[in-house]
Design an enzyme around this catalytic site. Sequence first.
Site, PDB file in Angstrom:
ATOM      1  N   VAL A  14     116.701  47.683 -33.942  1.00  0.00           N
ATOM      2  CA  VAL A  14     116.365  47.855 -32.527  1.00  0.00           C
ATOM      3  C   VAL A  14     117.623  47.844 -31.672  1.00  0.00           C
ATOM      4  O   VAL A  14     117.828  48.729 -30.836  1.00  0.00           O
ATOM      5  CB  VAL A  14     115.379  46.765 -32.063  1.00  0.00           C
ATOM      6  N   HIS A 219     106.484  36.912 -45.195  1.00  0.00           N
ATOM      7  CA  HIS A 219     105.667  37.974 -45.795  1.00  0.00           C
ATOM      8  C   HIS A 219     106.250  38.277 -47.168  1.00  0.00           C
ATOM      9  O   HIS A 219     107.462  38.465 -47.316  1.00  0.00           O
ATOM     10  CB  HIS A 219     105.690  39.201 -44.888  1.00  0.00           C
ATOM     11  N   TYR A 250     100.784  46.964 -50.151  1.00  0.00           N
ATOM     12  CA  TYR A 250     101.426  48.268 -50.010  1.00  0.00           C
ATOM     13  C   TYR A 250     102.499  48.394 -51.092  1.00  0.00           C
ATOM     14  O   TYR A 250     102.963  47.389 -51.655  1.00  0.00           O
ATOM     15  CB  TYR A 250     102.017  48.472 -48.614  1.00  0.00           C
ATOM     16  N   VAL A 347     109.522  44.103 -32.869  1.00  0.00           N
ATOM     17  CA  VAL A 347     109.556  45.537 -33.160  1.00  0.00           C
ATOM     18  C   VAL A 347     109.945  45.720 -34.619  1.00  0.00           C
ATOM     19  O   VAL A 347     111.003  45.253 -35.049  1.00  0.00           O
ATOM     20  CB  VAL A 347     110.561  46.262 -32.247  1.00  0.00           C
ATOM     21  N   ASP A 536      95.445  50.246 -10.835  1.00  0.00           N
ATOM     22  CA  ASP A 536      94.615  50.548  -9.674  1.00  0.00           C
ATOM     23  C   ASP A 536      94.084  49.234  -9.120  1.00  0.00           C
ATOM     24  O   ASP A 536      93.777  48.302  -9.864  1.00  0.00           O
ATOM     25  CB  ASP A 536      93.487  51.526 -10.009  1.00  0.00           C
ATOM     26  N   THR A 538      91.950  47.206  -5.569  1.00  0.00           N
ATOM     27  CA  THR A 538      91.256  47.270  -4.284  1.00  0.00           C
ATOM     28  C   THR A 538      91.938  46.274  -3.359  1.00  0.00           C
ATOM     29  O   THR A 538      92.270  45.151  -3.760  1.00  0.00           O
ATOM     30  CB  THR A 538      89.770  46.932  -4.414  1.00  0.00           C
ATOM     31  N   GLU A 635      80.449  42.395  -3.903  1.00  0.00           N
ATOM     32  CA  GLU A 635      81.186  41.410  -4.672  1.00  0.00           C
ATOM     33  C   GLU A 635      81.290  40.172  -3.799  1.00  0.00           C
ATOM     34  O   GLU A 635      81.761  40.254  -2.653  1.00  0.00           O
ATOM     35  CB  GLU A 635      82.583  41.915  -5.041  1.00  0.00           C
TER      36      GLU A 635
END
Length: 808
Positions: A14, A219, A250, A347, A536, A538, A635
């Site tokens: 990285v 692992h 794998y 990563v 988004d 309100t 609401e």
Amino acid sequence: MTGRRVVVIGAGVVGAALADELSARGWDDVTVVDQGTVPSTGGSSSHAPGLVFQTNPSKTMTELARYTVEKFVSLGCFLQVGGLEVATTPERLLELRRRHGWAVAWGLQAHLLTPAECLERHSLLDPGRVLGGLFLPGDGLAQAVRAVEIQLRRAGERGVRVLDRHEVLDIRVEDGRVAAVVTDRGEIPADLVVCCAGIWGPKIAGMVGMSLPLTPMAHQLAWTGPVPALSGQTEEAVRPILRHQDADLYYREHFERIGIGYYGHRPMPIRPDEILPIGAAEAMPSVMPFTGDDFAPAWTETRSLLPATREAEVAEGVNGLFSFTTDNMPLLGESPEVGGFWVAEAVWVTHSAGVGRAMAEWLADGHCSSFDLHECDVNRFEPHQLAPEYVLTRGCQNFAEVYDIIHPLQPPENLRPIRTSPFHPRQRELGAFFLEAGGWERPQWYGANAALAEGRAVPRPDAWAARYWSPIVAAEARASRESVALYDMSALKRIEVGGRGAAAFLQRVSTGDVGKPVGSVTYCLLLNADGGIRGDITVARLGPELFQIGANGNLDLDWLHRHLPADGSVVIRDITAGTCCVGVWGPRARDLMVPLAGPDFSRDGFRYFRGKRGHVGTVPVTALRLSYVGELGWELYTTADLGAKLWDTLWEEGLRHGIVAGGRGAFDSLRLEKGYRSFGTDMTHEHDPYEAGLGSAVRKEGKGDFIGRAALRERRVSVRRRLTCLTIDGPDAVVMGKEPVYDGEKCVGYVTSAAYGHTIDRGIAYAWLPAALSVPGQALHIGYFDRRIAAAVAGEPLYDPAMDRLRG
């Protein structure tokens, strides 16, 4: 670019990718520092097996992997032998068909294979074990250490300094910003510090007081001795990399040997501060002693799936450390507390070059234009998700589930409940079936409504879609259209913005016109500088200098904080924990509310998209006349201590009006009938308002500037894709989201949100499609597992297009 001193901590895949990408952009004062010796520095990159399977349920992760493959191929450090995933159970075979849909939807070349075709690709397989497979020719083996070497060499040729054998001891901070990186060989001045330290990331981040929700986990990776069937193989790998997810395994070739990776063993976490520095360990500090007993089931299964390995033995193995997070996504972005301190953590090699490019763009431009990074932003977490117990427990769970078949609605089983609204006891009494949202227990449906579903025909989805489904959802949706329903909206992030500069601040950071009179409510978008949607909201104006924002989550809060004026004229508070919200929606909502709240809640007294403060019985509330289900209603917000009283007051009066409690299943069905978008699912950073069908949320020219305005002027000229409503008729009327959409045999887009519309009695799917195909009546197909489901483009909204119900 001159004048900005960048220090990258960590010279793994990285950090090397970031140095390469930054220097390619002309950044000429970049230093990479690592405690190890380049190019094999002793971190996870140095022992990574290098398998790159690009397919991921996340479009972003797939695109990061695709860029990594393309770059590594061009650099000559990638063996593109293909990737084969095999199924040995019927359940996995279905899952591979779903994965095939993701691959095709995200633009990858992918093929479903018969058992015989799997054997043709990988001759070592036992033909009696395999039921089918998924093959991607673009997958393969990344040579991680070589990738580090090549990218750092390229960066060095452009002037990047690489200082290996330098241990980072501290990060000096002045006036809230990074000033220098302190090493055992002296200080390195810095204006920007990017932590790419991998398993040491939490330790480095802790130097600036940042909590990084990352758990290093061991692992297992083992290597066989020579396998006779591979005798004489002169190429490193000729067969595809292989994944046997039914057994958490794998495989990869290495000349005459086979590497075996195993996720089926017990989780083996290690504290970041327990990882030894370079030089203090006999081997690489990222490698722990191999525990053979843990690997025994893997070896037994390997000899069954790959009979040729019966003539070999396990020659060596390691328990190698890799980074796991609480949600299996990377940690990218800038610290919320210390300016100039950035992280690119958790990563893997698979996504490393893509992340390098993404971070370079973010640092240079203030946003990333090549990838949507909202799922990866390090500031996405709620405070409880940074607790050490949470980080450890969820990291271990994700390790155990890494190859499991996970349903998109499947909630975590541990550490629950964490967050409950004041309505939770009443919801339990009503037999709520809970899922989780941001730590909140959120009802999906209520068992108490089962009687409403009796005697009503409801299209039953297939077994996969029905896992977190009930016919009660349909009953709750119908009741919301016919009477009145209560919906717990407490999981919605609530932010208070106040001060003399609040109005000007919100005008600057959002697309809506919030400078309207007190009592107005405005739907707005938050945009990146390139015009992409980053949220988004309100915005309700509750006073001359006071606003309440309904947001999506912590990223919106972080964005607002980052754009605060320096003069102290604006104050932001997250009020979510101390408040609650209930949606009161349905044609009889006013009949319920007027006796409790007075004539101010009459049709003339309380118009659509307005807000005011008042009382419901004895409970003080902030009421906003909004509805995400497309029905008359409000609401209602109050403090958490009064939430139970609010619910009980509404419920008692509502019994005269046929009141029900509605869950999220009904909510999603109703919102899609009305065409309401959901950020993070229907639109993300890569989309602009005009593509998403939200041009109405952008205030007109002449109403002041806002972040992203200049870019929108250019993007509006040519809209090449659109978020499009599709309807599905017949018994196959349910899909789940993320499926490919076909025009003939060509994949032309993908589904975002989907649900059955119980009012319109059709399936609904929103999808990103080329603008030329977004024409009502256009016939298409959706790929669902092994089926093609007929769909047609429809005009929207599908329900109440004249807005009579909402404005009534």
